[in-house]
Scaffold this active site. Structure first.
Site, PDB file in Angstrom:
ATOM      1  N   ASP A  57       0.854  -1.173   0.000  1.00  0.00           N
ATOM      2  CA  ASP A  57       0.000   0.000   0.000  1.00  0.00           C
ATOM      3  C   ASP A  57       0.897   1.232   0.000  1.00  0.00           C
ATOM      4  O   ASP A  57       1.979   1.219   0.588  1.00  0.00           O
ATOM      5  CB  ASP A  57      -0.904  -0.031   1.240  1.00  0.00           C
ATOM      6  CG  ASP A  57      -2.028   0.968   1.157  1.00  0.00           C
ATOM      7  OD1 ASP A  57      -2.127   1.658   0.127  1.00  0.00           O
ATOM      8  OD2 ASP A  57      -2.809   1.055   2.114  1.00  0.00           O
ATOM      9  N   ASP A  69      -8.612  -6.772   0.348  1.00  0.00           N
ATOM     10  CA  ASP A  69      -7.770  -6.901   1.540  1.00  0.00           C
ATOM     11  C   ASP A  69      -8.537  -6.313   2.710  1.00  0.00           C
ATOM     12  O   ASP A  69      -9.370  -5.428   2.532  1.00  0.00           O
ATOM     13  CB  ASP A  69      -6.439  -6.155   1.381  1.00  0.00           C
ATOM     14  CG  ASP A  69      -6.601  -4.663   1.655  1.00  0.00           C
ATOM     15  OD1 ASP A  69      -6.233  -4.212   2.765  1.00  0.00           O
ATOM     16  OD2 ASP A  69      -7.123  -3.934   0.780  1.00  0.00           O
ATOM     17  N   CYS A 105     -13.924 -27.914   8.872  1.00  0.00           N
ATOM     18  CA  CYS A 105     -12.945 -26.907   8.433  1.00  0.00           C
ATOM     19  C   CYS A 105     -11.570 -27.550   8.297  1.00  0.00           C
ATOM     20  O   CYS A 105     -11.146 -28.325   9.163  1.00  0.00           O
ATOM     21  CB  CYS A 105     -12.899 -25.745   9.426  1.00  0.00           C
ATOM     22  SG  CYS A 105     -11.614 -24.518   9.059  1.00  0.00           S
ATOM     23  N   CYS A 141      -8.645 -25.966   8.349  1.00  0.00           N
ATOM     24  CA  CYS A 141      -7.542 -25.127   8.841  1.00  0.00           C
ATOM     25  C   CYS A 141      -6.725 -25.864   9.894  1.00  0.00           C
ATOM     26  O   CYS A 141      -7.213 -26.814  10.523  1.00  0.00           O
ATOM     27  CB  CYS A 141      -8.081 -23.813   9.391  1.00  0.00           C
ATOM     28  SG  CYS A 141      -8.659 -23.897  11.103  1.00  0.00           S
ATOM     29  N   CYS A 172      -8.614 -26.037  13.404  1.00  0.00           N
ATOM     30  CA  CYS A 172      -9.770 -26.949  13.518  1.00  0.00           C
ATOM     31  C   CYS A 172      -9.375 -28.410  13.388  1.00  0.00           C
ATOM     32  O   CYS A 172     -10.114 -29.292  13.843  1.00  0.00           O
ATOM     33  CB  CYS A 172     -10.818 -26.590  12.472  1.00  0.00           C
ATOM     34  SG  CYS A 172     -11.684 -25.045  12.834  1.00  0.00           S
ATOM     35  N   HIS A 212      -7.295 -19.639  11.805  1.00  0.00           N
ATOM     36  CA  HIS A 212      -8.603 -20.093  11.339  1.00  0.00           C
ATOM     37  C   HIS A 212      -9.260 -19.048  10.450  1.00  0.00           C
ATOM     38  O   HIS A 212      -9.774 -19.377   9.364  1.00  0.00           O
ATOM     39  CB  HIS A 212      -9.531 -20.398  12.523  1.00  0.00           C
ATOM     40  CG  HIS A 212     -10.954 -20.599  12.090  1.00  0.00           C
ATOM     41  ND1 HIS A 212     -11.419 -21.791  11.590  1.00  0.00           N
ATOM     42  CD2 HIS A 212     -12.004 -19.723  12.031  1.00  0.00           C
ATOM     43  CE1 HIS A 212     -12.702 -21.644  11.244  1.00  0.00           C
ATOM     44  NE2 HIS A 212     -13.067 -20.409  11.507  1.00  0.00           N
TER      45      HIS A 212
END
Length: 375
Positions: free
Chosen positions: A89, A271, A309, A311, A314, A340
């Site tokens: 940015d 974003d 999930c 991830c 999880c 997560h």
């Protein structure tokens, strides 16, 4: 180069080819402002949660450790040990967020550092030089992000100045990419559309920056005070005036609901700090809406944050354990929830891409939004 693979209405499924790999779009960029995701998340973790693009901030890295330091250490990719695309940015948002610490002129912006108060000047050329030193994949043009609501005359004058700044950014980056000691000589440039909630100013600005033939185009100055309905209206009006064969990036947005609505309106880069920020406060995203793991009902809950999930959190940990970690003020609690949430956002983008490829995005969006209302 941006390759448009499929469209459904205005929604786009594409592939953006960069010096650091191909970005499959729509994409959510994971925000690592100071070259790290807040919440003790490493570059290896980003790979595990299927992050395609990491986003860092020009202003913050210029202050600490210094862009010259990063350049001496081989650029941002080498510094943070991340070989996939990075977007930086420009520092323009700090023009908005540091209102009490800045003065805007035609040349650029005079800041007082939020760290130690020292005076800093940043204009288009300075922003491009800093981003060139960081050697990011995509550099953002230096602009003024205007707060909403804003008086029309001010917005008009600001947008005209932002257009002049964009031409200076383009010229400066072209020169920097020719220099022998530049690390990334193929650094790309995205321009930023501004205009607050004045659709006619936005549309005219979109046409002018499109004529500059940049690598991509962002819509800035939204999610800064307007309603969601106002934001969606501006997207509906402006996106058709930006080139369909280039990436369209909605800056600083947003929630899963925002992303689904914006994809439908033709946006394909996003974003937001929300997944990491909310995760650090025990708020986790699921397909049934957000959960607050501090709630007493999770004290004995041996389920993962979300059943099914994929991830890392999880796969192994329970709601009860994570709640205990938060109560005990253990840093691991934040890390597990941020992992997560980032996985949730990145996985949702994969689902969006799959739905677009199959021509069922409208159905997918409807079912996803209905699911979010369950909690």
């Amino acid at each position: 180069m941006y390759q448009l693979l499929k469209v459904e209405g205005r929604a786009k499924r594409g592939a953006f080819f960069t010096p650091h790999g191909v970005i499959q779009t729509p994409v959510f960029m994971n925000v690592g402002t100071i070259a790290a995701i807040k919440g003790a998340v490493s570059s290896e973790d980003l790979e595990r949660v299927n992050c395609q693009v990491e986003l860092s901030n020009t202003y913050h890295l210029h202050l600490r450790p210094g862009d010259e330091v990063v350049k001496k250490l081989g650029g941002l990719h080498k510094f943070m040990v991340w070989d996939k695309p990075i977007l930086t940015d420009s520092g323009g948002f700090q023009v908005f967020s540091l209102t009490s610490l800045r003065k805007i002129t035609e040349d650029g912006v005079y800041f007082s550092s939020h760290i130690d108060g020292r005076k800093i000047f940043m204009g288009p050329e300075e922003s491009m030089k800093i981003q060139s030193n960081l050697a990011s994949t995509i550099a953002m043009a230096f602009d003024e992000c205007i707060g909403i609501p804003a008086e029309r005359t001010y917005v008009q004058n600001s947008v005209e100045r932002t257009t002049r700044w964009l031409q200076r950014c383009k010229n400066a980056l072209h020169q920097l990419n020719q220099k022998e000691d530049t690390i990334n000589k193929q650094q790309m440039l995205f321009g930023i559309n501004q205009g607050a909630t004045y659709e006619d100013i936005r549309i005219e600005h979109a046409k002018r920056i499109t004529d500059m033939d940049l690598d991509g185009y962002a819509i800035g100055g939204l999610a800064v005070g307007e309603t969601h309905e106002e934001m969606y209206y501006i997207l509906e009006e402006v996106v058709p005036h930006l080139p369909q064969n280039k990436p369209t990036y909605l800056m600083g947005v947003g929630t899963p609901e925002n992303i689904l609505e914006a994809v439908e309106r033709g946006v394909d880069f996003f974003d937001c700090v929300l997944p990491a920020r909310n995760g650090r406060h025990a708020h986790v995203y699921t397909n049934a809406g957000k959960r607050n793991l501090l709630n007493a009902k999770y004290e004995l809950d041996e389920s993962p944050i979300e059943e099914g999930c994929g991830c890392p959190t999880c796969q192994r940990y329970t709601r009860a354990y994570i709640r205990h970690l938060f109560k005990a003020k253990e840093m691991l609690a934040m890390r597990l929830c941020v992992l997560h949430n980032l996985y949730f956002f990145n996985h949702m983008m994969q689902e969006i891409r799959d739905a677009l490829e199959q021509g069922i995005f409208a159905q997918y969006k409807k079912e996803k939004l209905e699911g979010f209302q369950q909690n």
